[in-house]
Design a protein around this motif. Structure first.
Motif, PDB file in Angstrom:
ATOM      1  N   MET A   1       0.859  -1.175   0.000  1.00 51.71           N
ATOM      2  CA  MET A   1       0.000   0.000   0.000  1.00 51.71           C
ATOM      3  C   MET A   1       0.899   1.231   0.000  1.00 51.71           C
ATOM      4  O   MET A   1       1.702   1.411   0.906  1.00 51.71           O
ATOM      5  N   GLY A   2       0.772   2.051  -1.024  1.00 51.43           N
ATOM      6  CA  GLY A   2       1.536   3.280  -1.117  1.00 51.43           C
ATOM      7  C   GLY A   2       0.847   4.406  -0.358  1.00 51.43           C
ATOM      8  O   GLY A   2      -0.270   4.251   0.136  1.00 51.43           O
ATOM      9  N   THR A   3       1.535   5.534  -0.268  1.00 52.58           N
ATOM     10  CA  THR A   3       1.018   6.677   0.477  1.00 52.58           C
ATOM     11  C   THR A   3       1.237   7.950  -0.321  1.00 52.58           C
ATOM     12  O   THR A   3       2.316   8.163  -0.878  1.00 52.58           O
ATOM     13  N   LEU A   4       0.217   8.791  -0.357  1.00 50.36           N
ATOM     14  CA  LEU A   4       0.292  10.096  -0.998  1.00 50.36           C
ATOM     15  C   LEU A   4       0.217  11.147   0.107  1.00 50.36           C
ATOM     16  O   LEU A   4      -0.757  11.185   0.861  1.00 50.36           O
ATOM     17  N   PHE A   5       1.258  11.948   0.227  1.00 48.93           N
ATOM     18  CA  PHE A   5       1.272  13.052   1.181  1.00 48.93           C
ATOM     19  C   PHE A   5       1.040  14.325   0.386  1.00 48.93           C
ATOM     20  O   PHE A   5       1.727  14.588  -0.597  1.00 48.93           O
ATOM     21  N   TYR A   6       0.061  15.135   0.811  1.00 44.06           N
ATOM     22  CA  TYR A   6      -0.300  16.328   0.052  1.00 44.06           C
ATOM     23  C   TYR A   6      -0.416  17.516   0.983  1.00 44.06           C
ATOM     24  O   TYR A   6      -1.217  17.513   1.926  1.00 44.06           O
ATOM     25  N   GLY A   8      -0.183  20.151   3.831  1.00 45.38           N
ATOM     26  CA  GLY A   8      -0.116  19.958   5.273  1.00 45.38           C
ATOM     27  C   GLY A   8      -1.240  19.108   5.813  1.00 45.38           C
ATOM     28  O   GLY A   8      -1.572  19.205   6.996  1.00 45.38           O
ATOM     29  N   ALA A   9      -1.829  18.258   4.963  1.00 43.93           N
ATOM     30  CA  ALA A   9      -2.949  17.424   5.402  1.00 43.93           C
ATOM     31  C   ALA A   9      -2.554  16.576   6.599  1.00 43.93           C
ATOM     32  O   ALA A   9      -1.450  16.033   6.656  1.00 43.93           O
ATOM     33  N   ALA A  10      -3.443  16.475   7.553  1.00 44.49           N
ATOM     34  CA  ALA A  10      -3.175  15.712   8.773  1.00 44.49           C
ATOM     35  C   ALA A  10      -3.045  14.226   8.476  1.00 44.49           C
ATOM     36  O   ALA A  10      -2.264  13.530   9.120  1.00 44.49           O
ATOM     37  N   GLU A  11      -3.796  13.727   7.523  1.00 46.98           N
ATOM     38  CA  GLU A  11      -3.790  12.304   7.194  1.00 46.98           C
ATOM     39  C   GLU A  11      -3.331  12.100   5.752  1.00 46.98           C
ATOM     40  O   GLU A  11      -3.858  12.724   4.844  1.00 46.98           O
ATOM     41  N   PRO A  12      -2.358  11.209   5.539  1.00 48.52           N
ATOM     42  CA  PRO A  12      -1.985  10.894   4.155  1.00 48.52           C
ATOM     43  C   PRO A  12      -3.066  10.030   3.515  1.00 48.52           C
ATOM     44  O   PRO A  12      -3.938   9.487   4.193  1.00 48.52           O
ATOM     45  N   VAL A  13      -2.997   9.905   2.207  1.00 49.37           N
ATOM     46  CA  VAL A  13      -3.939   9.077   1.460  1.00 49.37           C
ATOM     47  C   VAL A  13      -3.233   7.763   1.127  1.00 49.37           C
ATOM     48  O   VAL A  13      -2.142   7.773   0.563  1.00 49.37           O
ATOM     49  N   LEU A  20      -1.036   3.914  -7.499  1.00 46.51           N
ATOM     50  CA  LEU A  20      -0.278   5.127  -7.178  1.00 46.51           C
ATOM     51  C   LEU A  20       0.798   5.409  -8.229  1.00 46.51           C
ATOM     52  O   LEU A  20       1.036   6.562  -8.586  1.00 46.51           O
ATOM     53  N   ALA A  21       1.424   4.365  -8.758  1.00 51.09           N
ATOM     54  CA  ALA A  21       2.442   4.553  -9.803  1.00 51.09           C
ATOM     55  C   ALA A  21       1.830   5.183 -11.053  1.00 51.09           C
ATOM     56  O   ALA A  21       2.426   6.072 -11.673  1.00 51.09           O
ATOM     57  N   HIS A  22       0.643   4.746 -11.412  1.00 51.39           N
ATOM     58  CA  HIS A  22      -0.036   5.309 -12.575  1.00 51.39           C
ATOM     59  C   HIS A  22      -0.512   6.738 -12.290  1.00 51.39           C
ATOM     60  O   HIS A  22      -0.390   7.628 -13.137  1.00 51.39           O
ATOM     61  N   LEU A  23      -1.031   6.959 -11.091  1.00 56.78           N
ATOM     62  CA  LEU A  23      -1.447   8.308 -10.704  1.00 56.78           C
ATOM     63  C   LEU A  23      -0.276   9.275 -10.719  1.00 56.78           C
ATOM     64  O   LEU A  23      -0.415  10.424 -11.130  1.00 56.78           O
ATOM     65  N   LYS A  24       0.885   8.811 -10.271  1.00 57.57           N
ATOM     66  CA  LYS A  24       2.079   9.671 -10.233  1.00 57.57           C
ATOM     67  C   LYS A  24       2.383  10.225 -11.618  1.00 57.57           C
ATOM     68  O   LYS A  24       2.687  11.407 -11.766  1.00 57.57           O
ATOM     69  N   LEU A  62       3.842  17.807  -2.631  1.00 62.23           N
ATOM     70  CA  LEU A  62       3.278  16.495  -2.910  1.00 62.23           C
ATOM     71  C   LEU A  62       4.399  15.471  -2.839  1.00 62.23           C
ATOM     72  O   LEU A  62       5.498  15.701  -3.336  1.00 62.23           O
ATOM     73  N   ARG A  63       4.122  14.318  -2.197  1.00 59.19           N
ATOM     74  CA  ARG A  63       5.125  13.256  -2.112  1.00 59.19           C
ATOM     75  C   ARG A  63       4.435  11.914  -2.268  1.00 59.19           C
ATOM     76  O   ARG A  63       3.405  11.652  -1.664  1.00 59.19           O
ATOM     77  N   PHE A  64       5.035  11.071  -3.112  1.00 55.02           N
ATOM     78  CA  PHE A  64       4.549   9.713  -3.341  1.00 55.02           C
ATOM     79  C   PHE A  64       5.505   8.758  -2.636  1.00 55.02           C
ATOM     80  O   PHE A  64       6.710   8.831  -2.848  1.00 55.02           O
TER      81      PHE A  64
END
Length: 104
Positions: A1-6, A8-13, A20-24, A62-64
């Motif tokens: 399970m990958g993580t998307l940090f966007y 200053g959101a409190a919770e990553p996605v 996630l690789a395709h979304l990136k 943004l960080r993948f």
């Protein structure tokens, strides 16, 4: 399970690595062109019921992060479907992988 940090959101996605690789690819391409759009998803089982939407903007950090060490094999047809979704008025909706064989 990958993580998307966007931003200053409190919770990553949390998003499956392959998706996630395709979304990136799609997100990076649109943001590199200074295009803003939304990214929407239905909450996973075990999370608070409902859905969420992020406003994707080139100025927001943004960080993948991927669990797998190796990069996923990318499918151009899935990237195109996600990119078409991103260009719609509803923005990117997390689409399941297409069932056709991988494109070369």
């Amino acid at each position: 399970m990958g993580t998307l940090f966007y931003g200053g959101a409190a919770e990553p996605v949390h998003i499956e690595d392959r998706l996630l690789a395709h979304l990136k690819v799609v997100i990076s391409t649109k943001l590199r062109r200074n295009e803003c759009f939304t990214l929407s998803w239905v909450h996973q089982e075990g999370d608070t019921p409902g859905r969420s939407t992020l406003w994707m903007h080139p100025a927001i950090p943004l960080r993948f992060v991927f669990d797998a060490r190796e990069s996923a094999e990318l499918r151009s047809d899935w990237i195109v479907a996600l990119a078409n979704s991103a260009s719609s008025s509803g923005g990117i909706s997390l689409l399941p992988e297409l069932m056709s064989p991988p494109s070369e």
